[in-house]
Design a protein around this motif. Sequence first.
Motif, PDB file in Angstrom:
ATOM      1  N   GLU A  26       0.883  -1.232  -0.232  1.00  0.00           N
ATOM      2  CA  GLU A  26      -0.169   0.070   0.091  1.00  0.00           C
ATOM      3  C   GLU A  26       0.622   1.353   0.096  1.00  0.00           C
ATOM      4  N   THR A  27       0.315   2.370  -0.301  1.00  0.00           N
ATOM      5  CA  THR A  27       1.008   3.529  -0.414  1.00  0.00           C
ATOM      6  C   THR A  27       0.617   4.680   0.546  1.00  0.00           C
ATOM      7  N   SER A  28       1.333   5.716   0.673  1.00  0.00           N
ATOM      8  CA  SER A  28       0.954   6.830   1.318  1.00  0.00           C
ATOM      9  C   SER A  28       0.516   8.076   0.559  1.00  0.00           C
ATOM     10  N   LYS A  29       0.069   8.952   1.096  1.00  0.00           N
ATOM     11  CA  LYS A  29      -0.337  10.236   0.279  1.00  0.00           C
ATOM     12  C   LYS A  29       1.075  10.972   0.028  1.00  0.00           C
ATOM     13  N   VAL A  30       1.139  11.863  -0.577  1.00  0.00           N
ATOM     14  CA  VAL A  30       2.353  12.728  -1.072  1.00  0.00           C
ATOM     15  C   VAL A  30       2.685  13.523   0.254  1.00  0.00           C
ATOM     16  N   THR A  31       3.980  13.259   0.896  1.00  0.00           N
ATOM     17  CA  THR A  31       4.446  13.641   2.096  1.00  0.00           C
ATOM     18  C   THR A  31       5.669  14.596   1.815  1.00  0.00           C
ATOM     19  N   THR A  32       5.450  15.987   2.094  1.00  0.00           N
ATOM     20  CA  THR A  32       6.719  16.709   1.836  1.00  0.00           C
ATOM     21  C   THR A  32       7.548  16.712   3.080  1.00  0.00           C
ATOM     22  N   LEU A  33       8.896  16.500   3.061  1.00  0.00           N
ATOM     23  CA  LEU A  33       9.763  16.311   4.022  1.00  0.00           C
ATOM     24  C   LEU A  33      10.894  17.469   3.824  1.00  0.00           C
ATOM     25  N   THR A  34      11.155  18.080   5.133  1.00  0.00           N
ATOM     26  CA  THR A  34      12.051  19.385   4.955  1.00  0.00           C
ATOM     27  C   THR A  34      13.385  18.556   6.093  1.00  0.00           C
ATOM     28  N   LYS A  35      14.506  19.350   5.932  1.00  0.00           N
ATOM     29  CA  LYS A  35      15.630  18.767   6.425  1.00  0.00           C
ATOM     30  C   LYS A  35      15.275  18.576   7.984  1.00  0.00           C
ATOM     31  N   GLY A  36      16.077  17.491   8.482  1.00  0.00           N
ATOM     32  CA  GLY A  36      15.905  17.172   9.874  1.00  0.00           C
ATOM     33  C   GLY A  36      15.900  15.812  10.068  1.00  0.00           C
ATOM     34  N   GLU A  37      15.737  15.236  11.263  1.00  0.00           N
ATOM     35  CA  GLU A  37      15.441  13.601  11.524  1.00  0.00           C
ATOM     36  C   GLU A  37      14.113  13.382  11.844  1.00  0.00           C
ATOM     37  N   TYR A  38      13.758  12.147  11.289  1.00  0.00           N
ATOM     38  CA  TYR A  38      12.489  11.697  11.743  1.00  0.00           C
ATOM     39  C   TYR A  38      12.690  10.195  12.072  1.00  0.00           C
ATOM     40  N   VAL A  39      11.730   9.666  12.784  1.00  0.00           N
ATOM     41  CA  VAL A  39      11.689   8.370  13.059  1.00  0.00           C
ATOM     42  C   VAL A  39      10.523   7.773  12.385  1.00  0.00           C
ATOM     43  N   TYR A  40      10.703   6.457  11.869  1.00  0.00           N
ATOM     44  CA  TYR A  40       9.550   5.652  11.396  1.00  0.00           C
ATOM     45  C   TYR A  40       9.386   4.075  11.970  1.00  0.00           C
ATOM     46  N   PHE A  41       8.148   3.592  12.141  1.00  0.00           N
ATOM     47  CA  PHE A  41       7.909   2.466  12.816  1.00  0.00           C
ATOM     48  C   PHE A  41       6.665   1.873  12.268  1.00  0.00           C
ATOM     49  N   CYS A  42       6.109   0.800  12.856  1.00  0.00           N
ATOM     50  CA  CYS A  42       4.781   0.115  12.554  1.00  0.00           C
ATOM     51  C   CYS A  42       4.353  -0.266  13.864  1.00  0.00           C
TER      52      CYS A  42
END
Length: 127
Positions: A98-114
Amino acid sequence: MKKFIAVIVIALTFTLTGQAQDKMAKKATVVSLEQTTGDFSQKELTLKEGNYIFEIANNNVGHQVGFVLVPKGKDVSKPENHISTAYVTKPVENNTKETSKVTTLTKGEYVYFCPLNPTPQYTLTVE
């Protein structure tokens, strides 16, 4: 006549909105991530600033999985801190994508998980 003009204006609005969304989706880069039981195959990501669509594959986890993206340092347990456009549009069934919607990312750090799998939190860096 006023109703006719109103219908034309509404139709044009929907057409232009749809075209703008299509153009934005065409400019987005697809980031494919695979989940196995309790794990993402990619443990860390580095991307450039821009627009992204996240494609999440459920590789025989045995149940639905999802995807959550949060700016690093924010409380991941609070949904208001989640980047909601990065959610997959529906839970990912076993052995599907499955896919997400378009997500705009700017400089920085993120975390991802389920949270459905559940997985550890992994780092996504945007340069």
